[in-house]
Design an enzyme around this catalytic site. Sequence first.
Site, PDB file in Angstrom:
ATOM      1  N   GLY A 182      49.657 -41.730 -20.691  1.00 14.26           N
ATOM      2  CA  GLY A 182      48.582 -40.753 -20.528  1.00 14.26           C
ATOM      3  C   GLY A 182      47.808 -40.918 -19.234  1.00 14.26           C
ATOM      4  O   GLY A 182      46.835 -40.216 -19.008  1.00 14.26           O
ATOM      5  N   CYS A 183      48.226 -41.858 -18.413  1.00 17.81           N
ATOM      6  CA  CYS A 183      47.584 -42.064 -17.120  1.00 17.81           C
ATOM      7  C   CYS A 183      48.505 -41.501 -16.036  1.00 17.81           C
ATOM      8  O   CYS A 183      49.708 -41.725 -16.063  1.00 17.81           O
ATOM      9  CB  CYS A 183      47.353 -43.550 -16.855  1.00 17.81           C
ATOM     10  SG  CYS A 183      46.192 -44.319 -18.000  1.00 17.81           S
ATOM     11  N   ALA A 184      47.920 -40.778 -15.092  1.00 13.75           N
ATOM     12  CA  ALA A 184      48.713 -40.235 -13.981  1.00 13.75           C
ATOM     13  C   ALA A 184      49.216 -41.369 -13.092  1.00 13.75           C
ATOM     14  O   ALA A 184      50.335 -41.344 -12.609  1.00 13.75           O
ATOM     15  CB  ALA A 184      47.893 -39.238 -13.174  1.00 13.75           C
TER      16      ALA A 184
END
Length: 136
Positions: free
Chosen positions: A47-49
């Site tokens: 969920g982290c870019a």
Amino acid sequence: MASFDDISGDFAFLDEWDDRYKYLIDLGRNLEPYPEAVRDEAHKVRGCASQVWLDAQRDGDAIVLKGDSDAHIVKGLVALLIALYSGKSAQEILATDPEAALAPFDLKDHLTPQRSNGLHSMIKRIRAIAEQDKPV
């Protein structure tokens, strides 16, 4: 590493957001080196870019967190969350309201949507670690 309260006080002292971003970056630079052995898919935060890794170890009743990111500001956010949560018991982590704790930083108005999503993913991961660790 500075305590969460010290970080909060320092952050409040800084008026300009450019200075606050620089402060976050410095927090990230001062993180304890992240072990290569846990720089893997199992420790990667979804969920982290940017790439973010979190590792948790037990020290008595406390959960000790280590983390890293390949992005400077995100690494600072990792440091902020480590200051907030590391060294606490699973119950203390779960009892901590992240929105209330982080409200004084006014991050939601100054982070990109991607970074905000990443921050929430990191918090979710830390809380999941605490959930797995708490006594039944």
